[in-house]
Design a protein around this motif. Structure first.
Motif, PDB file in Angstrom:
ATOM      1  N   VAL A 283       0.868  -1.550   0.014  1.00 11.55           N
ATOM      2  CA  VAL A 283       0.054   0.191  -0.321  1.00 11.55           C
ATOM      3  C   VAL A 283       0.695   1.244  -0.125  1.00 11.55           C
ATOM      4  CG1 VAL A 283      -1.247   1.329   1.362  1.00 11.55           C
ATOM      5  CG2 VAL A 283      -1.952  -0.920   1.273  1.00 11.55           C
ATOM      6  N   THR A 284       2.007   1.591   1.129  1.00 13.37           N
ATOM      7  CA  THR A 284       2.923   2.523   0.470  1.00 13.37           C
ATOM      8  C   THR A 284       3.443   2.337  -0.301  1.00 13.37           C
ATOM      9  OG1 THR A 284       4.651   0.731   1.676  1.00 13.37           O
ATOM     10  CG2 THR A 284       2.919   2.099   3.178  1.00 13.37           C
ATOM     11  N   GLU A 285       3.884   1.753  -0.905  1.00 13.45           N
ATOM     12  CA  GLU A 285       4.954   1.764  -2.161  1.00 13.45           C
ATOM     13  C   GLU A 285       4.028   1.804  -3.423  1.00 13.45           C
ATOM     14  OE1 GLU A 285       8.340  -1.088  -2.275  1.00 13.45           O
ATOM     15  OE2 GLU A 285       9.054  -1.306  -0.873  1.00 13.45           O
ATOM     16  N   CYS A 286       3.477   1.415  -3.679  1.00  9.33           N
ATOM     17  CA  CYS A 286       2.184   1.175  -4.879  1.00  9.33           C
ATOM     18  C   CYS A 286       1.227   2.104  -5.358  1.00  9.33           C
ATOM     19  CB  CYS A 286       1.888  -0.514  -5.238  1.00  9.33           C
ATOM     20  SG  CYS A 286       3.546  -1.937  -5.457  1.00  9.33           S
ATOM     21  N   GLY A 287       0.867   2.286  -4.267  1.00  4.57           N
ATOM     22  CA  GLY A 287      -0.272   2.754  -3.624  1.00  4.57           C
ATOM     23  C   GLY A 287      -0.297   4.480  -4.370  1.00  4.57           C
ATOM     24  N   PRO A 288      -0.752   5.675  -5.504  1.00  5.80           N
ATOM     25  CA  PRO A 288      -0.706   6.623  -5.421  1.00  5.80           C
ATOM     26  C   PRO A 288      -0.471   7.654  -4.141  1.00  5.80           C
ATOM     27  CG  PRO A 288      -2.609   6.228  -6.392  1.00  5.80           C
ATOM     28  CD  PRO A 288      -2.543   5.525  -5.676  1.00  5.80           C
ATOM     29  N   ARG A 289      -1.867   6.934  -3.385  1.00  8.75           N
ATOM     30  CA  ARG A 289      -1.118   8.293  -1.939  1.00  8.75           C
ATOM     31  C   ARG A 289      -0.898   7.724  -0.780  1.00  8.75           C
ATOM     32  NH1 ARG A 289      -8.537   9.674  -1.812  1.00  8.75           N
ATOM     33  NH2 ARG A 289      -8.370  10.013  -4.011  1.00  8.75           N
ATOM     34  N   ARG A 290      -0.422   8.477  -0.264  1.00  7.65           N
ATOM     35  CA  ARG A 290       0.621   8.571   0.865  1.00  7.65           C
ATOM     36  C   ARG A 290      -0.366   7.688   2.102  1.00  7.65           C
ATOM     37  NH1 ARG A 290       5.402  13.312   0.832  1.00  7.65           N
ATOM     38  NH2 ARG A 290       5.619  12.765  -1.486  1.00  7.65           N
ATOM     39  N   VAL A 291       0.371   6.661   2.440  1.00  7.70           N
ATOM     40  CA  VAL A 291      -0.561   6.215   4.322  1.00  7.70           C
ATOM     41  C   VAL A 291       0.852   6.536   5.569  1.00  7.70           C
ATOM     42  CG1 VAL A 291      -1.478   3.673   5.209  1.00  7.70           C
ATOM     43  CG2 VAL A 291      -1.246   4.898   3.155  1.00  7.70           C
ATOM     44  N   ALA A 292       0.214   7.008   6.125  1.00 14.10           N
ATOM     45  CA  ALA A 292       0.777   7.412   7.759  1.00 14.10           C
ATOM     46  C   ALA A 292       0.477   5.976   8.657  1.00 14.10           C
ATOM     47  CB  ALA A 292       0.276   8.662   8.461  1.00 14.10           C
TER      48      ALA A 292
END
Length: 318
Positions: A283-292
């Motif tokens: 999710v953090t590497e491939c997703g376009p939106r940043r995740v905390a």
């Protein structure tokens, strides 16, 4: 009686009315309706999806009743898929109701929204060499996890020792700034010292701390803990070493296969049958939106033995 050569279809008049119905026009212009296939079956061609989507695969062999399993085999419905969302990042979750060795890699490739879509496979499952499926292996996320694990281990001790950084290629200078508040200093072993020039200047001018150097891996033996954020060749260090799963670093002991201790909201978003740490890495590497995401370690492997991460701090004290 029209022959095949005289049959013609005007494709310019084709219109999509809804998602469930489509209209086609033959020679006399008579419309016909075809229902959309059910969501658990494969459609003809490649299913549409966002180009930024990634994919996850879960194996659920033997979890269905015998009657339901036979019905899926006869109807060819052993491969399910559905589009999901995690923190605004879309992904496609695939469930295979069968043994892992019979996974249809060709149908799995058809489900990819685009060529070379990253696919998170179950542990130990690799695609064939002739398959276009691209297995996902976390890289930048694994480095972040290892750096966070070293900080957590030093915070569980007195925090007065040195941290050794094994980085022969010089790709993780940013790790030095992550450890300023948990140790006395950082000693670096690298073959490309020029890549650390900017970080060395920053530490000296803003924090008044020198960046220590080790000419060989043996120079890290005075460190309390060592870390190798990226995979390297065979390197032996007589200190506890945190490293990636596919790294050649050998420590005393070697600590790898780190798993995150996820809060309940983050744990609830992980699909069944998918490794939680690898899923959030995707999710953090491939997703376009940043995740905390809070990077707190729960378990690890210490020389191949499954253990709680807090056991590492006890080994360092002793």
């Amino acid at each position: 009686n029209h022959s095949f050569d005289k049959l013609s279809i005007d494709f310019n008049k084709m219109k999509v009315k809804t998602k469930e119905e489509s209209l086609y026009f033959c020679k006399k212009g008579r419309p016909g309706k075809y229902p959309a296939p059910p969501p658990h079956t494969l459609s003809i061609g490649r299913p549409k999806g966002d180009k930024t989507m990634f994919m996850t695969v879960a194996i659920e062999a033997g979890k269905l009743p015998p009657g339901e399993r036979l019905r899926r085999i006869l109807r060819g419905e052993q491969l399910e898929w559905r589009d999901c969302t995690c923190r605004g990042n879309r992904y496609r979750h695939i469930i295979w109701h069968g043994p892992p060795e019979k996974l249809p890699w060709g149908k799995l490739a058809l489900l990819c929204p685009r060529p070379r879509t990253p696919v998170l496979l179950p542990p130990g499952l690799l695609p064939p060499q002739d398959s276009p499926v691209r297995a996902y292996h976390p890289q930048a996320f694994t480095a972040r996890v290892i750096v966070a694990a070293a900080r957590q281990a030093m915070e569980q001790t007195d925090g007065r020792g040195l941290i050794g950084l094994l980085d022969p290629q010089g790709v993780t200078p940013w790790a030095c700034g992550e450890w300023l508040c948990c140790c006395r200093g950082v000693r670096v072993y690298t073959l490309r010292r020029s890549r650390y020039a900017a970080m060395e200047t920053l530490l000296r001018e803003q924090y008044g701390l020198p960046l220590l150097w080790a000419e060989t891996p043996a120079g890290l033996e005075d460190c309390t803990l060592c870390a190798a954020p990226v995979p390297t060749g065979v390197i032996r260090v007589r200190r506890p070493v945190l490293c990636a799963d596919r790294s050649g670093v050998q420590g005393s002991p070697t600590v790898n296969r780190l798993t995150l201790l996820l809060p309940p909201p983050e744990a609830a978003e992980v699909p069944l049958g998918v490794a939680p740490t690898a899923f959030w890495g995707m999710v953090t590497e491939c997703g376009p939106r940043r995740v905390a995401l809070p990077l707190t370690m729960g378990q690890c492997r210490i020389d191949g033995r499954l253990a709680e991460f807090g056991e590492l701090a006890r080994l360092i004290r002793t």
